[in-house]
Motif scaffolding. Structure first.
Motif, PDB file in Angstrom:
ATOM      1  N   ALA A 170      -4.085   0.417   8.745  1.00 29.32           N
ATOM      2  CA  ALA A 170      -2.901   0.564   9.572  1.00 29.32           C
ATOM      3  C   ALA A 170      -3.202   0.085  10.982  1.00 29.32           C
ATOM      4  N   LEU A 171      -2.139  -0.283  11.692  1.00 33.39           N
ATOM      5  CA  LEU A 171      -2.201  -0.672  13.098  1.00 33.39           C
ATOM      6  C   LEU A 171      -1.220   0.219  13.851  1.00 33.39           C
ATOM      7  N   THR A 172      -1.601   0.674  15.032  1.00 28.61           N
ATOM      8  CA  THR A 172      -0.692   1.512  15.807  1.00 28.61           C
ATOM      9  C   THR A 172      -0.500   0.958  17.209  1.00 28.61           C
ATOM     10  N   THR A 173       0.759   0.927  17.632  1.00 29.88           N
ATOM     11  CA  THR A 173       1.185   0.654  19.010  1.00 29.88           C
ATOM     12  C   THR A 173       2.697   0.905  19.052  1.00 29.88           C
ATOM     13  N   ASP A 174       3.390   0.389  20.056  1.00 30.12           N
ATOM     14  CA  ASP A 174       4.830   0.596  20.155  1.00 30.12           C
ATOM     15  C   ASP A 174       5.541   0.027  18.924  1.00 30.12           C
TER      16      ASP A 174
ATOM     17  N   ASP B 183       0.852  -1.200   0.000  1.00 26.19           N
ATOM     18  CA  ASP B 183       0.000   0.000   0.000  1.00 26.19           C
ATOM     19  C   ASP B 183       0.883   1.244   0.000  1.00 26.19           C
ATOM     20  N   ASN B 184       1.202   1.742  -1.178  1.00 25.78           N
ATOM     21  CA  ASN B 184       2.079   2.903  -1.287  1.00 25.78           C
ATOM     22  C   ASN B 184       1.366   4.213  -1.023  1.00 25.78           C
TER      23      ASN B 184
ATOM     24  N   TYR C 188       3.713 -11.659   5.035  1.00 23.42           N
ATOM     25  CA  TYR C 188       2.638 -10.677   5.021  1.00 23.42           C
ATOM     26  C   TYR C 188       3.072  -9.359   4.385  1.00 23.42           C
ATOM     27  N   ASN C 189       4.381  -9.151   4.218  1.00 22.44           N
ATOM     28  CA  ASN C 189       4.906  -7.929   3.590  1.00 22.44           C
ATOM     29  C   ASN C 189       4.392  -6.677   4.304  1.00 22.44           C
TER      30      ASN C 189
ATOM     31  N   GLU D 118      -4.058  -9.507  11.472  1.00 21.51           N
ATOM     32  CA  GLU D 118      -4.822 -10.320  10.525  1.00 21.51           C
ATOM     33  C   GLU D 118      -5.763  -9.439   9.702  1.00 21.51           C
ATOM     34  N   ALA D 119      -6.397  -8.444  10.343  1.00 20.66           N
ATOM     35  CA  ALA D 119      -7.281  -7.519   9.621  1.00 20.66           C
ATOM     36  C   ALA D 119      -6.487  -6.676   8.631  1.00 20.66           C
ATOM     37  N   LEU D 120      -5.274  -6.275   9.013  1.00 20.85           N
ATOM     38  CA  LEU D 120      -4.421  -5.494   8.119  1.00 20.85           C
ATOM     39  C   LEU D 120      -4.015  -6.335   6.913  1.00 20.85           C
ATOM     40  N   ARG D 121      -3.640  -7.559   7.166  1.00 23.41           N
ATOM     41  CA  ARG D 121      -3.221  -8.449   6.086  1.00 23.41           C
ATOM     42  C   ARG D 121      -4.354  -8.668   5.085  1.00 23.41           C
TER      43      ARG D 121
END
Length: 336
Positions: free
Chosen positions: A201-205, A144-145, A219-220, A192-195
């Motif tokens: 996007a997923l956010t955390t540390d 996803d560019n 999963y790239n 899994e939802a992102l893949r």
């Protein structure tokens, strides 16, 4: 009313079961790390469900990741300094909500489990470290560019994933009012939802995200840095200038309060782990590379070394002065 002998025995059994269930250990005391190392047996707390940081590997019946690598080095280094054999290690899963209780009730000698040092926790346990400086980041699909920076998510068509109740997601939502926030019960569910392109996007540390990207190369996935796009105010009224990294986290090793010798010994071990070795990476850097991959570590080092960078990577064990740092109050009238 006087209880019969059988009734008294039943009452004792019930009380014992209640104690075990509540982790109170009915009068047990906090463990002493140095004493446990001398005895030849330590109980170390970590996470079992965070690829890269702490993960239970059933195929090897072992715990792998950066946090257990740090813990193992620490106890073995201390044993060498004490002149005793390396202790036998028993791992204990330590969910975030239970960490202070497990330390206080003597269930573990110490905990290294993505355990961010802050003032509230320091009132309950003593910390050695920090052993890692970490920031909030974004995990996106490599294909996803269209997502290259944080602000690329500020659209009603974009979906941001985090776990239910996560402060990480709320931090982003305040900066990107148009993004759709999707909350799942675990980071693994978010990955899994992102893949599957159900979220963008997923956010955390960052180190947690890098662990997922390294653990699931097919999963790239890629990790993006996050900085505040404009001057803003935190919910506590702190002024945050544009360009500052999101949520600086300093991971520490938690132990029972009142054991300064143990804290000093752990800090000494962490400094030894971080010490440069001629012609090689430090033990600390090798462990991080093994856990989250060379590419992520190289990017973090380059980012920290860039002119004017507000990011760092290598920690200073024993320096907790950041707990006393004063924030700048927001100017009158500023809300964002």
């Amino acid at each position: 009313m006087r209880l019969r002998p059988a009734s008294r025995l039943l009452a004792v059994a019930v009380l014992g079961a209640m104690c075990a269930a509540l982790l109170t250990a009915c009068g047990s005391h906090p463990r002493n790390l140095l004493a446990s190392i001398r005895s030849g047996h330590v109980i170390l707390g970590t996470k079992y469900d965070q690829p890269g940081l702490g993960l239970r590997d059933p195929t090897r019946d072992d715990i792998v990741g950066f946090d257990p690598s740090v813990s193992t080095f620490v106890v073995n280094h201390i044993a060498d300094r004490l002149g005793v054999a390396h202790p036998r290690i028993r791992w204990r899963e330590t969910p975030s909500a239970q960490r202070e209780a497990l330390i206080g009730y003597g269930e573990v000698d110490m905990i290294a489990a993505s355990y961010s040092i802050n003032a509230a926790r320091s009132a309950k346990v003593d910390f050695a470290g920090p052993y890692l400086v970490n920031y909030q980041g974004l995990l996106v699909r490599g294909s996803d560019n269209t997502v290259k920076t944080l602000t690329d998510l500020d659209s009603p068509d974009r979906k941001l994933c985090s776990v239910t109740g996560s402060t990480s997601a709320q931090n982003v939502k305040r900066q990107l009012p148009h993004v759709q926030l999707q909350e799942y019960d675990s980071y693994s569910s978010c990955v899994e939802a992102l893949r599957n392109a159900k979220v963008d996007a997923l956010t955390t540390d960052e180190v947690i995200l890098a662990g997922y990207a390294h653990f699931f190369p097919k999963y790239n996935l890629r990790v993006l840095s996050m900085t505040y796009p404009h001057d803003t105010c935190s919910p506590k009224g702190e002024f945050i200038p544009a360009g500052r990294p999101f949520s600086t986290e300093r991971y520490g090793i938690g132990m029972a309060k009142g054991q300064p010798e143990s804290v000093a010994a752990v800090n000494d071990a962490l400094r030894a782990m971080l010490a440069p070795r001629p012609g090689r990476h430090s033990v600390w850097e090798d462990a991080l590379r093994t856990s989250i991959g060379d590419a992520s570590v190289d990017e973090m080092i380059a980012r920290a070394a860039a002119p004017g960078s507000r990011f760092t990577l290598f920690p200073s064990p024993g320096d907790l002065s950041f707990l006393d740092s004063k924030s700048t109050p927001c100017p009158t009238g500023m809300t964002r």
